[in-house]
Design an enzyme around this catalytic site. Structure first.
Site, short mmCIF file in Angstrom:
data_model
loop_
_atom_site.label_atom_id
_atom_site.label_comp_id
_atom_site.label_asym_id
_atom_site.label_seq_id
_atom_site.Cartn_x
_atom_site.Cartn_y
_atom_site.Cartn_z
N ARG A 10 -20.49 -26.25 18.38
CA ARG A 10 -21.11 -25.32 19.33
C ARG A 10 -21.98 -24.24 18.70
O ARG A 10 -22.98 -23.83 19.28
CB ARG A 10 -20.03 -24.60 20.16
N TYR A 11 -21.63 -23.75 17.54
CA TYR A 11 -22.19 -22.48 17.11
C TYR A 11 -23.12 -22.51 15.89
O TYR A 11 -24.21 -21.97 15.93
CB TYR A 11 -21.05 -21.48 16.84
N HIS A 55 -5.95 -38.55 -5.48
CA HIS A 55 -6.73 -37.57 -6.26
C HIS A 55 -8.20 -37.77 -5.93
O HIS A 55 -8.79 -38.82 -6.23
CB HIS A 55 -6.50 -37.78 -7.76
N HIS A 106 -17.36 9.73 21.34
CA HIS A 106 -16.14 9.40 22.10
C HIS A 106 -16.50 8.73 23.44
O HIS A 106 -15.69 8.73 24.37
CB HIS A 106 -15.29 10.65 22.36
N SER A 134 -21.15 -15.64 36.08
CA SER A 134 -19.75 -15.81 36.47
C SER A 134 -19.65 -17.00 37.42
O SER A 134 -20.52 -17.18 38.28
CB SER A 134 -19.21 -14.55 37.15
N SER A 144 -6.43 -24.83 -3.08
CA SER A 144 -7.35 -25.89 -2.70
C SER A 144 -7.47 -26.07 -1.19
O SER A 144 -8.58 -25.96 -0.63
CB SER A 144 -6.91 -27.21 -3.33
N ARG A 187 -10.80 -25.04 1.24
CA ARG A 187 -11.55 -26.06 1.97
C ARG A 187 -11.82 -25.62 3.41
O ARG A 187 -12.76 -26.09 4.04
CB ARG A 187 -10.75 -27.37 2.00
#
Length: 476
Positions: free
Chosen positions: A12-13, A78, A151, A281, A326, A330
């Site tokens: 999505r981003y 590995h 404030h 909305s 590790s 990742r």
């Protein structure tokens, strides 16, 4: 694929260019380039490696046989050894010398650093473009008075441009931090199993100068001037903390910007862009929600919290290393970059399309400025012969009455009318309105905006003018 989870950062981003940097193709092709660079440097320094072997490695540098690698990893458990074997099945003549003298971190760590460095370059480009569009906005509105808030309560006036240039200043500080980290980015280099280069000392019969030159040659072939002076099995994991600190700093600045826009949109003073077909909305059709700014804040929180990962990872690397870094790395490193990339795409999009409602800004000023300007009114009335103490008391009473009209009865602020109707002030309504010119109450804000742009922003835009060609990608 809709039947398994996929991170929204990917679907999505984040931009395609950032996703490509952290792809398997980028990572494993870098591994092969590192193996080739190592073999070339070893041959140049006298090891028995042939041109034919190196050419064979180059022939398959971009052709990753993923299925073979996957099968080998199932057998060997590995990943690096799996790819060594997969590479060796293609480059059969080179198979005996692939990864000669190296440890797994030779490819994993060096490749990670290269990917992060390239990702930082992309972040820098987008950061500079955000600085550009936001500073243009700040210059355009540097003279426009607006009600200041402390404030989230009305305070002295500032200008729309001054507020925006404060956002810019945060990004400039982030850029300076990013530049520092990039300038201090080094490869892990060719350091051997625990960083002592012992295996390479054995290969070169104890010739320290050749071992030192091997490190320099490989770095140069990979586009870097130097490696970390000291490493254990891994490069210092503190570097990951520095990199993700930069990203967290950008996230913090972006959160501040987006949160301010959300507040201003509530006040109906400034809005983020809203598409013609956009739905605010599902229930309330009239709504125009600041959804992009809210998304910036949501993603920024993720990046800011993520800084805990490299902090803890670096702190618990036992002695020369432990493998609990590790799996964490990742996830935490790529996702920090993908999220920050998403944030800057959104930041640029929002900053490029900000909508300013000048009349609403003026209305809010007029509601509050009479209270703030009472001292100026008092001074002018005293100049015209009034008694300072008597007038001060009258202003206090009129201010209370006007405040009550606003808060209790929902009426307009009528303080100016009350004062102008009192002959002891000797000021007409028009004369008081002249005193209330908002531009007289913003201090040096317009000059501060211009001065900051000239001293700090303009040199940045000149330095990175080649990067000022970015169009933000906001997928959803």
């Amino acid at each position: 694929m809709n039947d398994i989870y996929e991170t929204p950062l990917n679907s999505r981003y984040a931009s395609d260019e950032m996703k490509r940097l952290f792809s398997n193709d980028t990572r494993f092709k870098l591994w092969r380039k590192l193996w080739i660079a190592l073999a070339e440097a070893q041959k140049e320094l006298g090891l028995d490696i042939t041109d034919e072997q190196i050419e064979e490695m180059k022939r398959y540098a971009e052709d990753i046989n993923y299925e073979v690698a996957r099968q080998k990893e199932k057998e060997l458990r590995h990943d690096v050894m799996a790819h060594i074997h997969a590479f060796g099945e293609q480059a059969k003549k080179a198979r005996p010398i692939i990864h000669l003298g190296a440890t797994s971190c030779f490819v994993t760590d060096n490749a990670d650093i290269i990917i992060m460095y390239e990702a930082l370059k992309l972040i820098r480009k987008k950061l500079v473009n955000c600085i550009k569009v936001l500073s243009d906005f700040a210059l355009k509105y540097k003279d426009m008075p607006t009600l200041g808030f402390t404030h989230f309560q009305p305070a002295q006036l500032t200008t729309v441009g001054k507020r925006a240039m404060l956002w810019v200043q945060d990004l400039v500080m982030d850029l300076e931090f990013l530049e520092y980290v990039m300038e201090h980015t080094y490869l892990r280099g060719v350091k051997g199993t625990t960083g002592t280069q012992a295996s390479f000392m054995a290969l070169f019969d104890g010739d320290e100068e050749k071992v030192k030159m091997l490190d320099k040659l490989v770095c140069k072939k990979m586009g870097f001037e130097k490696s970390f002076p000291l490493t254990s099995q891994t490069y210092p994991r503190k570097y990951d903390f520095l990199v993700l600190s930069v990203l967290a700093s950008i996230a913090q600045s972006s959160y501040k910007f987006a949160n301010d826009i959300r507040l201003l949109q509530h006040l109906k003073e400034i809005e983020e862009p809203f598409e013609k077909t956009q739905v605010g909305s599902s229930a309330m059709a009239y709504k125009r929600n600041p959804m992009r700014s809210e998304r910036i804040c949501a993603l920024a929180r993720y990046v800011m919290v993520n800084i805990q990962n490299p902090l803890f990872t670096a702190s618990v690397q036992w002695l020369e290393r432990t493998l609990d870094d590790s799996a964490n790395r990742r996830i935490s490193i790529p996702e920090a970059f993908l999220a920050t990339d998403s944030i800057l795409n959104l930041y640029h999009n929002v900053a490029s399309g900000l909508v300013v409602y000048e009349k609403m800004i003026e209305r809010h000023i007029q509601q509050e400025l009479p209270f703030m300007a009472t001292e100026n009114i008092l001074m002018e009335a005293v100049k015209r012969g009034g008694d300072r103490q008597d007038l001060h008391e009258k202003i206090r009473k009129y201010s209370m009455e006007a405040g009550r009209n606003v808060k209790e009865f929902g009426k307009e602020n009528n303080l100016i009318e009350l004062i102008s109707n009192d002959p002891s002030f000797k000021l007409s309504k028009e004369e008081i309105q002249a005193i209330l010119d908002p531009k007289k109450f913003v201090g040096r804000a317009p000059s501060q905006v211009q001065e900051y742009y000239d001293e700090y922003v303009k040199p940045i835009l000149e330095k990175y003018k080649g990067d000022l060609n970015f169009e933000s990608q906001v997928n959803i």
